[in-house]
Design a protein around this motif. Structure first.
Motif, PDB file in Angstrom:
ATOM      1  N   ASP A 187     -42.392  65.780 -12.176  1.00  0.00           N
ATOM      2  CA  ASP A 187     -42.159  66.431 -13.458  1.00  0.00           C
ATOM      3  C   ASP A 187     -42.221  65.388 -14.556  1.00  0.00           C
ATOM      4  OD1 ASP A 187     -41.232  69.382 -12.985  1.00  0.00           O
ATOM      5  OD2 ASP A 187     -40.253  68.177 -11.425  1.00  0.00           O
ATOM      6  N   VAL A 188     -42.871  65.765 -15.656  1.00  0.00           N
ATOM      7  CA  VAL A 188     -42.989  64.869 -16.804  1.00  0.00           C
ATOM      8  C   VAL A 188     -42.244  65.481 -17.975  1.00  0.00           C
ATOM      9  CG1 VAL A 188     -44.564  63.700 -18.381  1.00  0.00           C
ATOM     10  CG2 VAL A 188     -45.242  64.060 -15.992  1.00  0.00           C
ATOM     11  N   ILE A 189     -41.339  64.721 -18.542  1.00  0.00           N
ATOM     12  CA  ILE A 189     -40.549  65.154 -19.700  1.00  0.00           C
ATOM     13  C   ILE A 189     -40.986  64.320 -20.888  1.00  0.00           C
ATOM     14  CG2 ILE A 189     -38.217  65.291 -20.643  1.00  0.00           C
ATOM     15  CD1 ILE A 189     -37.690  65.256 -17.324  1.00  0.00           C
ATOM     16  N   GLY A 190     -41.350  64.988 -21.953  1.00  0.00           N
ATOM     17  CA  GLY A 190     -41.894  64.325 -23.122  1.00  0.00           C
ATOM     18  C   GLY A 190     -40.855  63.606 -23.955  1.00  0.00           C
ATOM     19  N   PRO A 191     -41.296  62.896 -25.001  1.00  0.00           N
ATOM     20  CA  PRO A 191     -40.382  62.131 -25.843  1.00  0.00           C
ATOM     21  C   PRO A 191     -39.308  62.985 -26.508  1.00  0.00           C
ATOM     22  CG  PRO A 191     -42.655  61.458 -26.228  1.00  0.00           C
ATOM     23  CD  PRO A 191     -42.710  62.671 -25.366  1.00  0.00           C
ATOM     24  N   ASP A 192     -39.598  64.268 -26.744  1.00  0.00           N
ATOM     25  CA  ASP A 192     -38.612  65.137 -27.391  1.00  0.00           C
ATOM     26  C   ASP A 192     -37.695  65.835 -26.386  1.00  0.00           C
ATOM     27  OD1 ASP A 192     -40.389  66.843 -26.233  1.00  0.00           O
ATOM     28  OD2 ASP A 192     -40.862  67.965 -28.068  1.00  0.00           O
ATOM     29  N   GLY A 193     -37.830  65.481 -25.108  1.00  0.00           N
ATOM     30  CA  GLY A 193     -36.948  66.054 -24.101  1.00  0.00           C
ATOM     31  C   GLY A 193     -37.450  67.327 -23.460  1.00  0.00           C
ATOM     32  N   THR A 194     -38.618  67.800 -23.854  1.00  0.00           N
ATOM     33  CA  THR A 194     -39.142  69.040 -23.275  1.00  0.00           C
ATOM     34  C   THR A 194     -39.992  68.740 -22.047  1.00  0.00           C
ATOM     35  OG1 THR A 194     -41.093  68.997 -24.696  1.00  0.00           O
ATOM     36  CG2 THR A 194     -39.157  70.172 -25.512  1.00  0.00           C
ATOM     37  N   HIS A 195     -39.985  69.685 -21.106  1.00  0.00           N
ATOM     38  CA  HIS A 195     -40.771  69.568 -19.888  1.00  0.00           C
ATOM     39  C   HIS A 195     -42.223  69.883 -20.231  1.00  0.00           C
ATOM     40  CE1 HIS A 195     -42.481  70.690 -15.972  1.00  0.00           C
ATOM     41  NE2 HIS A 195     -41.524  69.942 -15.440  1.00  0.00           N
ATOM     42  N   ILE A 196     -43.168  68.950 -19.907  1.00  0.00           N
ATOM     43  CA  ILE A 196     -44.547  69.158 -20.343  1.00  0.00           C
ATOM     44  C   ILE A 196     -45.549  69.232 -19.197  1.00  0.00           C
ATOM     45  CG2 ILE A 196     -44.190  68.133 -22.622  1.00  0.00           C
ATOM     46  CD1 ILE A 196     -45.442  65.570 -21.588  1.00  0.00           C
ATOM     47  N   ALA A 197     -45.160  68.831 -17.990  1.00  0.00           N
ATOM     48  CA  ALA A 197     -46.130  68.900 -16.891  1.00  0.00           C
ATOM     49  C   ALA A 197     -45.399  68.869 -15.556  1.00  0.00           C
ATOM     50  CB  ALA A 197     -47.120  67.736 -16.974  1.00  0.00           C
ATOM     51  N   ARG A 198     -46.022  69.527 -14.550  1.00  0.00           N
ATOM     52  CA  ARG A 198     -45.485  69.491 -13.186  1.00  0.00           C
ATOM     53  C   ARG A 198     -46.644  69.442 -12.204  1.00  0.00           C
ATOM     54  NH1 ARG A 198     -40.860  70.366 -10.272  1.00  0.00           N
ATOM     55  NH2 ARG A 198     -41.110  71.250  -8.188  1.00  0.00           N
ATOM     56  N   TRP A 199     -46.413  68.713 -11.151  1.00  0.00           N
ATOM     57  CA  TRP A 199     -47.394  68.619 -10.056  1.00  0.00           C
ATOM     58  C   TRP A 199     -46.621  68.700  -8.748  1.00  0.00           C
ATOM     59  CZ3 TRP A 199     -47.476  65.250  -5.998  1.00  0.00           C
ATOM     60  CH2 TRP A 199     -48.644  65.154  -5.235  1.00  0.00           C
ATOM     61  N   GLN A 200     -47.136  69.429  -7.769  1.00  0.00           N
ATOM     62  CA  GLN A 200     -46.470  69.516  -6.469  1.00  0.00           C
ATOM     63  C   GLN A 200     -47.526  69.648  -5.393  1.00  0.00           C
ATOM     64  OE1 GLN A 200     -43.076  72.104  -6.219  1.00  0.00           O
ATOM     65  NE2 GLN A 200     -43.152  72.244  -3.984  1.00  0.00           N
ATOM     66  N   SER A 201     -47.282  68.945  -4.289  1.00  0.00           N
ATOM     67  CA  SER A 201     -48.231  69.001  -3.183  1.00  0.00           C
ATOM     68  C   SER A 201     -47.538  68.505  -1.928  1.00  0.00           C
ATOM     69  CB  SER A 201     -49.459  68.125  -3.484  1.00  0.00           C
ATOM     70  OG  SER A 201     -50.348  68.118  -2.385  1.00  0.00           O
ATOM     71  N   ALA A 202     -48.069  68.921  -0.785  1.00  0.00           N
ATOM     72  CA  ALA A 202     -47.547  68.401   0.477  1.00  0.00           C
ATOM     73  C   ALA A 202     -47.797  66.903   0.538  1.00  0.00           C
ATOM     74  CB  ALA A 202     -48.224  69.107   1.647  1.00  0.00           C
ATOM     75  N   LEU A 203     -46.885  66.211   1.185  1.00  0.00           N
ATOM     76  CA  LEU A 203     -47.022  64.769   1.325  1.00  0.00           C
ATOM     77  C   LEU A 203     -48.261  64.410   2.132  1.00  0.00           C
ATOM     78  CD1 LEU A 203     -43.405  63.498   2.032  1.00  0.00           C
ATOM     79  CD2 LEU A 203     -44.873  62.804   0.138  1.00  0.00           C
ATOM     80  N   ASP A 204     -48.891  63.350   1.711  1.00  0.00           N
ATOM     81  CA  ASP A 204     -50.009  62.793   2.460  1.00  0.00           C
ATOM     82  C   ASP A 204     -49.447  61.693   3.357  1.00  0.00           C
ATOM     83  OD1 ASP A 204     -52.364  61.870   3.441  1.00  0.00           O
ATOM     84  OD2 ASP A 204     -53.047  60.933   1.568  1.00  0.00           O
TER      85      ASP A 204
END
Length: 886
Positions: A187-204
């Motif tokens: 999860d990526v949280i931007g400079p203003d504290g808002t959630h801006i991106a998510r990535w999820q996948s099975a482990l390699d």
């Protein structure tokens, strides 16, 4: 092993409450406290023994447990309940040991750590100790946090997070432990504290690898330290995190377009202060948050935007707070005067990899250097290996293999992204050095001074003692064993100063030394800003240390200069002055004819170019106003020029010319020039003294020149007009001489008048020393010196007079046994050795008078004027000295 990470894990902090025992070759050392253990005479490489007991919660049964250290210096052996669990070598980085099999949950456990610091069984110069041993002492021991961490399930380690500004992508890599069947989620949280991106996948397998593109980014910069938080989690089928780690990073890119240095695509001028990691109350570079923030606040108040971490790695909080505060960092890895042993050859790449892995994600770090002023102690293959290690883990930064440049220290090869020189030079040699090292045929890239522009100042022992509880600290009374007393004598400052019996007190010495230092630094930094291709500089240094008083802040960390005055020439936008060039026809050909920077002849035309140097977004220019005031504050000349258009950053450019007639005067004058430029981003101002010297039309009658060795030809028209004599005779009113032989001494005793002009170590005892660096100039209350224009200290009106010789004060009495009085006119107080030298003195010798000087009345050093006729200050002073003899 690398520390495992999981914010959900249970932690037992182990800071404090350690018992401590220290030994050396002779056995145990009694240590009342950490501070009392310090001192050159009491230094010990160890081993030091730390021990403590801790009760482990019973609930930790069945958990994986790590004993984690954030740093220990230098070599640590760790045992738990009597079982050695591992060793670690290196002062700067975190490490951990798996203690699952030896820890006893629900019971009291004993942890013992044996630490050996650099300098004993691990040689100082093969231990990446950096420069701290030269400053004072290389510290040893557990200097950062220690903890036990219990993992009931998965964990992460070796987390790498890189934010690519060009790709607008965050790349994440990490190792996963005990994570079978789990997904990796980012999860990526931007400079203003808002959630801006998510990535999820099975482990390699057991690796987390992902690249997360973002639609838009905010670049991190000193003006906007925008930070992104990246959360890395291992999640189960229910979506709940079972392990989580986080990194705070930012998008920034320092690069260059040929000579133009850019931060996030915008021209930048890096302005740094050099830090050696010295904190006198800590002795290791781990200050608390308040100290770090205050340091950054004071640095920025002086116009700096960067701190260079010279040959040390501070605690993690330093980097984190730099990220938050928007302070640029140059991290210089701790390779200095290395002893290339097999241990260092193997250990260096390991430690460099660990350091880079630990700090790579901090957007504040924009430059890495692999070492400093490396001479032939290292080989190109090993430096290339270190270079590959660092570059493989960092991005969007510049890297320098050898700060100071290899070519300046006898090494071939160059793996740097920019040119970096360390010019510790007297003023008159600075610009010639820049010209000498500039070559148009080399690759076009920016020049950043990795350290330079030092200026020793006078440190008052009474003030220093007051700052340390009423007594001088140990490092001010004990001699640093690395630096001989012949080079550095702070340990004897009190005794030596008392023996000098000067008629000026410590407060006055401190004041004039700071005034002189400010003038010198102003001249050098303006010269840099007026030159093309300069990406920035690092000024030596940040804070007074046991090694040096050349610093922005005193021993208590307080500024020595007025911040507003310093920002006039240390900011994004700076005004500087330039003069036209001249040449002279000499012996059948053209030669350069440099002029003094700010000295002008009475009645002459003063012509100066106003140079604008700017970094950042483009400027829109408006009115430029200039005003020249006389000694009484009255207006001598003034003018307004309306400028228009947009000024693009990155290259200095002349934007206006100032011209006026210098006033006629019988005595030298000091004028004050002030220039103010209006821009759409606010006014830009700077100010300079200008010195006006009367002409010396003719030399007095009755002068003779006694020059058996032919050393006074440089006095041009004086040498031509004075009678040349082979032996002194009473027929002459005064003799200008390069010798002081028996005949001349007899002439003096019988009432003769002699001006001795000396360059070298004879006929009077003299020593070769820098004029501007390492010293204070003391100007006497004397009829001649009182008319020479000065405010009690040496500013650049002495530019053309600066010499590299001073008479040895202590030896003059023996060299002039017939002298009944020796009166200094201009003295040199060495700010490192606390000894006196003389640039100019007068003496009664029998019935005669002697004036002796090592000053260069004719210039000729570096880019000084090259003749008596063009050296205005020298010519005037020489004439007044001769007149005082008659």
């Amino acid at each position: 092993m690398r520390q495992w990470q999981n914010e959900l894990a249970e932690v037992l902090a182990l800071d404090g409450e350690w018992t401590f025992r220290l030994e050396d070759e002779s056995g145990p050392i009694t240590v009342p406290g950490a501070w009392e253990a310090q001192g050159y005479a009491r230094r010990a490489e160890g081993p030091a023994f730390y021990e403590r007991t801790v009760t482990i919660p019973a609930a930790w049964t069945g958990h994986r447990v790590q004993l984690q250290f954030d740093a220990a210096s230098y070599h640590a052996e760790v045992a738990v309940n009597g079982v050695v669990v591992g060793t670690h070598t290196g002062s700067w980085t975190a490490f951990a040991f798996d203690v699952t099999g030896v820890i006893h949950p629900g019971e009291t456990n004993t942890i013992a750590v044996t630490v050996i610091k650099p300098g004993g069984s691990f040689g100082l110069r093969e231990s990446l100790a950096g420069f701290l041993p030269d400053v004072a002492l290389m510290f040893g021991g557990l200097w950062q946090s220690v903890r036990l961490v219990a993992f009931s399930g998965p964990a992460l380690s070796s987390v790498m997070v890189q934010a690519s500004a060009a790709a607008q992508t965050i790349t994440v890599e990490a190792d996963a432990h005990d994570a079978a069947g789990l997904d990796a989620a980012l999860d990526v949280i931007g400079p203003d504290g808002t959630h801006i991106a998510r990535w999820q996948s099975a482990l390699d397998g057991d690796r987390v690898q992902a690249a997360i593109p973002l639609d838009a980014i905010r670049s991190w910069s000193p003006d906007d330290p925008a930070r992104y938080t990246v959360e890395i989690a291992l999640v189960g089928p229910d979506g709940m995190p079972q392990a989580r780690a986080r990194r705070v990073t930012g998008f920034r890119a320092l690069d260059h377009q040929e000579q133009l240095l850019r931060l996030n695509g915008t021209p930048v001028c890096l302005r740094g202060a050099l830090s050696w990691g010295w904190y006198p109350d800590l002795l290791c570079p781990a200050p608390d948050d308040a100290t770090i923030r205050d340091e950054f606040r004071r640095v920025r108040s002086l116009g700096y935007n960067m701190v260079k971490l010279c040959l040390f790695v501070p605690s993690p909080r330093y980097f984190e707070i730099a990220d938050e505060e928007g302070v640029l960092l140059w991290l210089e890895l701790p390779l200095w005067l290395p002893e290339m042993t097999p241990h260092l050859r193997a250990q260096g790449p390991i430690e460099y990899a660990d350091i880079a892995a630990q700090v790579h994600h901090h957007p504040s770090i924009v430059i890495y250097s692999l070492g400093c002023e490396l001479e032939r102690h290292v080989d190109a293959e090993w430096i290339a290996e270190l270079n590959a290690v660092v570059r493989g883990q960092v991005s969007d930064v510049l890297v320098c293999d050898n700060s100071g440049s290899g070519e300046a220290y006898g090494l071939e090869g160059d793996l740097a992204d920019f040119y970096d020189y360390h010019f510790y030079a007297d003023l008159q040699f600075f610009r010639p050095l820049v010209q000498h090292f500039h070559r148009d045929w080399r690759p076009s890239r920016p020049w950043i001074f990795g350290e330079f522009c030092d200026m020793d100042e006078y440190r008052r022992p009474d003030t220093l003692a007051a700052q340390f509880g009423g007594a001088l600290p140990w490092w001010a009374t004990e001699q640093n064993p690395i630096h001989p007393i012949s080079k550095l004598a702070y340990s004897q400052q009190v005794e030596r100063m008392a023996a000098l019996d000067l008629d000026v007190d410590g407060a006055a010495l401190e004041k004039l030394s700071r005034q002189q230092a400010l003038a010198v630094r102003k001249f050098v930094l303006e010269a840099v800003r007026a030159a093309d291709g300069m990406g920035g500089y690092v000024v030596t240094g940040l804070r007074n240390t046991p090694l040096s008083t050349s610093a922005m802040f005193d021993d208590a960390g307080q500024p020595k200069v007025d911040p507003a005055a310093f920002r006039r020439f240390n900011a994004d936008t700076v005004l500087a002055l330039g003069r036209g060039r001249a040449r002279q026809w000499t012996r059948g050909g053209d030669r350069p004819a440099p002029g003094e920077p700010y000295n002008f002849a009475a009645g002459s035309r003063v012509a100066l170019h106003v140079i604008l140097s700017h970094a950042g977004d483009s400027l829109r220019l408006s009115d430029l106003r200039w005003h020249v005031a006389g000694p009484d504050g009255g207006t001598i000349a003034e003018g307004v020029q309306t400028l228009s258009g947009v000024f693009e950053a990155g290259r200095p450019r002349g934007v206006a010319q100032i011209a006026f007639g210098a006033p006629e005067t019988a005595d030298p004058l000091t004028l004050h020039l002030r220039v103010a430029l209006d821009t759409d981003r606010g006014p830009v101002e700077n100010a300079w003294p200008l010195w006006i010297f009367p002409a010396v039309a003719a030399w007095p009658d009755g002068l003779a020149l006694y020059d058996p060795a032919g050393k006074l030809a440089m006095l041009d028209d004086l040498a031509a007009s004075a009678a040349r004599i082979d032996a002194p005779a009473p027929d002459y009113r005064a003799i200008v001489s390069s010798a002081l032989d028996g005949d001349l001494r007899a002439y003096l005793r019988e009432g003769g008048r002699v001006l001795l002009v000396q360059q070298g170590d004879r006929p009077l005892p003299a020593v070769a020393v820098p004029f501007w660096r390492e010293s204070l100039k003391l100007l006497a209350d004397h009829p001649v010196m009182n008319v020479f224009p000065h405010d009690g200290y040496a500013d650049v009106q002495f530019y053309g007079l600066a010499t590299d010789w001073a008479f040895e004060t202590d030896a003059l009495r023996a060299a002039l046994p017939d002298a009944t009085a020796i009166r200094p006119l201009m003295r040199r107080l060495d700010a490192r050795l606390f000894t006196l030298g003389e640039y100019l003195f007068e003496a009664e010798v029998g019935r005669g008078r002697l004036i002796a000087s090592t000053l260069r009345f004719h210039g000729g050093l570096g880019d000084q004027p090259v003749s008596l006729g063009s050296n205005l200050a020298g010519r005037w002073l020489l004439a007044r000295l001769i007149a005082s003899l008659l």
